[in-house]
Design a protein around this motif. Structure first.
Motif, mmCIF file in Angstrom:
data_model
loop_
_atom_site.group_PDB
_atom_site.id
_atom_site.type_symbol
_atom_site.label_atom_id
_atom_site.label_comp_id
_atom_site.label_asym_id
_atom_site.label_seq_id
_atom_site.Cartn_x
_atom_site.Cartn_y
_atom_site.Cartn_z
ATOM 1 N N GLN A 3 4.022 86.215 23.805
ATOM 2 C CA GLN A 3 5.315 85.773 24.316
ATOM 3 C C GLN A 3 5.221 85.395 25.792
ATOM 4 O O GLN A 3 4.458 85.980 26.547
ATOM 5 C CB GLN A 3 6.355 86.889 24.168
ATOM 6 C CG GLN A 3 6.605 87.320 22.726
ATOM 7 C CD GLN A 3 7.090 86.181 21.840
ATOM 8 O OE1 GLN A 3 7.794 85.287 22.294
ATOM 9 N NE2 GLN A 3 6.710 86.205 20.576
ATOM 10 N N SER A 4 5.991 84.404 26.185
ATOM 11 C CA SER A 4 6.121 83.975 27.569
ATOM 12 C C SER A 4 7.239 82.940 27.550
ATOM 13 O O SER A 4 7.315 82.156 26.595
ATOM 14 C CB SER A 4 4.799 83.326 28.006
ATOM 15 O OG SER A 4 4.711 83.233 29.392
ATOM 16 N N ASP A 5 8.120 82.919 28.558
ATOM 17 C CA ASP A 5 9.191 81.909 28.544
ATOM 18 C C ASP A 5 8.591 80.504 28.585
ATOM 19 O O ASP A 5 9.048 79.592 27.930
ATOM 20 C CB ASP A 5 10.108 82.074 29.763
ATOM 21 C CG ASP A 5 10.870 83.397 29.746
ATOM 22 O OD1 ASP A 5 11.014 83.977 28.651
ATOM 23 O OD2 ASP A 5 11.301 83.843 30.830
ATOM 24 N N HIS A 23 8.153 81.122 38.059
ATOM 25 C CA HIS A 23 8.013 82.568 38.288
ATOM 26 C C HIS A 23 9.013 83.031 39.355
ATOM 27 O O HIS A 23 9.690 84.049 39.189
ATOM 28 C CB HIS A 23 6.578 82.893 38.703
ATOM 29 C CG HIS A 23 6.408 84.274 39.240
ATOM 30 N ND1 HIS A 23 6.562 85.399 38.455
ATOM 31 C CD2 HIS A 23 6.136 84.736 40.492
ATOM 32 C CE1 HIS A 23 6.380 86.480 39.197
ATOM 33 N NE2 HIS A 23 6.125 86.106 40.433
ATOM 34 N N ARG A 27 11.486 83.661 35.564
ATOM 35 C CA ARG A 27 11.035 83.518 34.168
ATOM 36 C C ARG A 27 9.580 83.942 34.044
ATOM 37 O O ARG A 27 8.827 83.926 35.022
ATOM 38 C CB ARG A 27 11.173 82.067 33.717
ATOM 39 C CG ARG A 27 12.607 81.580 33.861
ATOM 40 C CD ARG A 27 12.744 80.224 33.224
ATOM 41 N NE ARG A 27 13.979 79.592 33.659
ATOM 42 C CZ ARG A 27 14.724 78.833 32.884
ATOM 43 N NH1 ARG A 27 14.395 78.638 31.627
ATOM 44 N NH2 ARG A 27 15.812 78.271 33.339
ATOM 45 N N THR A 28 9.186 84.277 32.825
ATOM 46 C CA THR A 28 7.781 84.645 32.616
ATOM 47 C C THR A 28 6.982 83.379 32.300
ATOM 48 O O THR A 28 7.474 82.467 31.632
ATOM 49 C CB THR A 28 7.621 85.652 31.458
ATOM 50 O OG1 THR A 28 8.233 85.105 30.294
ATOM 51 C CG2 THR A 28 8.250 86.990 31.810
ATOM 52 N N VAL A 29 5.761 83.343 32.814
ATOM 53 C CA VAL A 29 4.944 82.143 32.653
ATOM 54 C C VAL A 29 3.491 82.522 32.401
ATOM 55 O O VAL A 29 2.985 83.501 32.972
ATOM 56 C CB VAL A 29 5.091 81.215 33.895
ATOM 57 C CG1 VAL A 29 4.621 81.877 35.173
ATOM 58 C CG2 VAL A 29 4.350 79.896 33.695
ATOM 59 N N THR A 30 2.847 81.755 31.517
ATOM 60 C CA THR A 30 1.410 81.908 31.294
ATOM 61 C C THR A 30 0.774 80.544 31.502
ATOM 62 O O THR A 30 1.279 79.533 30.992
ATOM 63 C CB THR A 30 1.114 82.380 29.852
ATOM 64 O OG1 THR A 30 1.773 83.631 29.648
ATOM 65 C CG2 THR A 30 -0.380 82.558 29.625
ATOM 66 N N PRO A 120 1.810 86.810 38.928
ATOM 67 C CA PRO A 120 1.384 88.146 38.505
ATOM 68 C C PRO A 120 -0.036 88.100 37.937
ATOM 69 O O PRO A 120 -0.494 87.059 37.454
ATOM 70 C CB PRO A 120 2.374 88.510 37.393
ATOM 71 C CG PRO A 120 3.463 87.514 37.443
ATOM 72 C CD PRO A 120 2.979 86.320 38.178
ATOM 73 N N ALA A 123 -1.368 86.169 34.671
ATOM 74 C CA ALA A 123 -0.510 85.017 34.345
ATOM 75 C C ALA A 123 -1.361 83.768 34.161
ATOM 76 O O ALA A 123 -0.976 82.851 33.444
ATOM 77 C CB ALA A 123 0.523 84.793 35.442
ATOM 78 N N TRP A 146 0.648 81.225 21.471
ATOM 79 C CA TRP A 146 1.831 81.593 22.260
ATOM 80 C C TRP A 146 3.029 80.845 21.667
ATOM 81 O O TRP A 146 2.868 79.740 21.139
ATOM 82 C CB TRP A 146 1.656 81.161 23.730
ATOM 83 C CG TRP A 146 0.770 82.043 24.547
ATOM 84 C CD1 TRP A 146 1.168 82.944 25.489
ATOM 85 C CD2 TRP A 146 -0.660 82.112 24.517
ATOM 86 N NE1 TRP A 146 0.075 83.575 26.046
ATOM 87 C CE2 TRP A 146 -1.058 83.088 25.470
ATOM 88 C CE3 TRP A 146 -1.654 81.477 23.787
ATOM 89 C CZ2 TRP A 146 -2.385 83.418 25.712
ATOM 90 C CZ3 TRP A 146 -2.986 81.800 24.017
ATOM 91 C CH2 TRP A 146 -3.342 82.771 24.966
#
Ligand SMILES: Cc1cc2nc3c(=O)[nH]c(=O)nc-3n(C[C@H](O)[C@H](O)[C@H](O)COP(=O)(O)OP(=O)(O)OC[C@H]3O[C@@H](n4cnc5c(N)ncnc54)[C@H](O)[C@@H]3O)c2cc1C
Length: 345
Positions: A3-5, A23, A27-30, A120, A123, A146
């Motif tokens: 999961q990641s936004d 970020h 929001r979360t990001v990969t 982070p 990430a 993802w």
């Protein structure tokens, strides 16, 4: 399923600029990067083997350097330039080759390192070529899938289309444009010759030359701030099947800048045409874009997110202005971040 936004494909300056901005917005990001390193066409080892300059008016680059505390300095342009002709080498008073430009004190890749440093831990995942984006925006690498809300293709479109199985439902017109959009500098070899000191400056030379003979067709001073480390770089076109002959390069440097130039402390050759994550063309002929294809830079189809406004294109080639430059990569990133913010959760 991971999961990641937002999943950003490509840890070049465009992808990392998107990642850092989303970020910051909470929001979360990969970021999934194919190479074992970040930076893409920004590579400083220690001097720039990819991009090195930005110019007056490129406000996004300037603002980013200021915000991230990255020191810049003026490109050395003082002195005479050299013209390397078939019959002789001519000294040209003044320097009509270089205009004023700016450099990054610790190399252009300090931009991408600083951006990644704001994210982070974990990430940014390197060594993760994306293999497929499905119609429901599942992003798959060899290590997993993802399922984000937004996917950002921060990869040159022609590389994306050749290395990633893209959603079947993307418009065929877009696929056709992406296939033909050239990769800026994707067919270029950059040669960096390092010396103990910038002796050409003492000889009244700028370290700049153009050549009609080759193998390097254009040369510039690439020394660090205050001339240290000392270096000259040149561009060559990647047309030779066996690559660039080092002896030819040394001979050319000696012919233009004097015997000391022929014996660099180190000679680095970065052939971007052989980098599969920059130039995915199937053959040398295919990698030479026609002039008309450059008109596809910043194409209208790249400006609109697809698949319910959840799939975005963000590399320098997709920018309507400054395409090809770092500034263009940041302009594309800015548009992508705006589109993501405008999309209801
Ligand atoms: C030799 C050279 C000199 C240059 N000089 C200048 C200059 O002086 N000034 C200037 O402004 N610009 C210059 N440029 C251009 C500048 O480097 C680019 O505009 C900029 O770096 C592009 O950034 P980007 O993020 O759009 O793309 P890239 O840097 O290409 O980033 C794309 C990333 O995607 C990754 N990737 C590709 N495929 C996949 C996949 N399937 N899965 C996961 N990841 C993938 C790549 O490894 C790469 O890290 C130069 C370029 C070169 C090569």
């Amino acid at each position: 399923m991971r999961q990641s936004d937002i999943v950003v494909i490509g840890a070049g300056i465009s992808g990392l600029a998107v990642a850092e901005a989303v970020h910051r917005s909470g929001r979360t990001v990969t970021v999934l990067e194919a190479r074992p390193r970040i930076g893409g066409r920004l590579l400083s080892d220690p001097l720039d083997l990819g991009a090195s300059w930005f110019w007056d008016g490129e406000q996004r680059v300037r603002a980013m350097a200021d915000r991230l505390g990255i020191a810049v300095f003026p490109q050395h342009i003082a002195g005479d330039a050299m013209i390397d002709e078939r019959d002789a080498v001519h000294r040209y008073p003044g320097n009509p080759i270089d205009g004023p430009a700016h450099r990054f004190a610790r190399g252009a890749a300090s931009l991408t390192h600083a951006l990644a440093g704001q994210l982070p831990e974990r990430a940014v995942l390197v060594g993760q070529p994306v293999l497929e984006i499905s119609d429901d925006l599942g992003v798959t690498t060899a290590d997993g899938t993802w399922q984000p809300r937004h996917v950002v293709i921060a990869v040159p479109p022609a590389v994306a289309i050749r290395t990633i199985r893209l959603p079947q439902s993307l418009p065929t017109s877009l696929m056709a444009v992406a296939l033909r959009t050239p990769v800026w500098m994707g067919d270029t070899i950059k040669v960096v010759a390092m010396y103990d000191e910038p002796f050409w400056r003492t000889d009244g030379l700028a370290g700049a030359a153009i050549s009609r003979v080759g193998p390097l067709h254009e040369m510039h001073d690439l020394s660090g701030p205050d001339g240290s480390p000392a270096a000259i770089f040149g561009f060559a076109r990647a047309s030779q099947p066996d690559g660039l002959d080092q002896a030819d390069v040394r001979a050319q440097l000696a012919r233009i800048f004097g015997p000391r130039a022929g014996v660099p402390r180190e000679l680095q050759i970065q052939d971007w045409s052989r980098e599969q994550w920059t130039n995915a063309a199937a053959s040398a002929e295919e990698s030479v874009p026609g002039a008309a294809d450059y008109a596809l830079f910043g194409h209208a189809l790249y400006q609109q997110p697809q698949l319910g406004s959840r799939l975005h294109w963000s590399s320098t080639e997709t920018a309507p202005h400054y395409a090809g430059h770092i500034e263009g990569a940041l302009e594309a990133a800015e548009r992508t971040v705006r589109a993501i913010s405008a999309c209801p959760e």
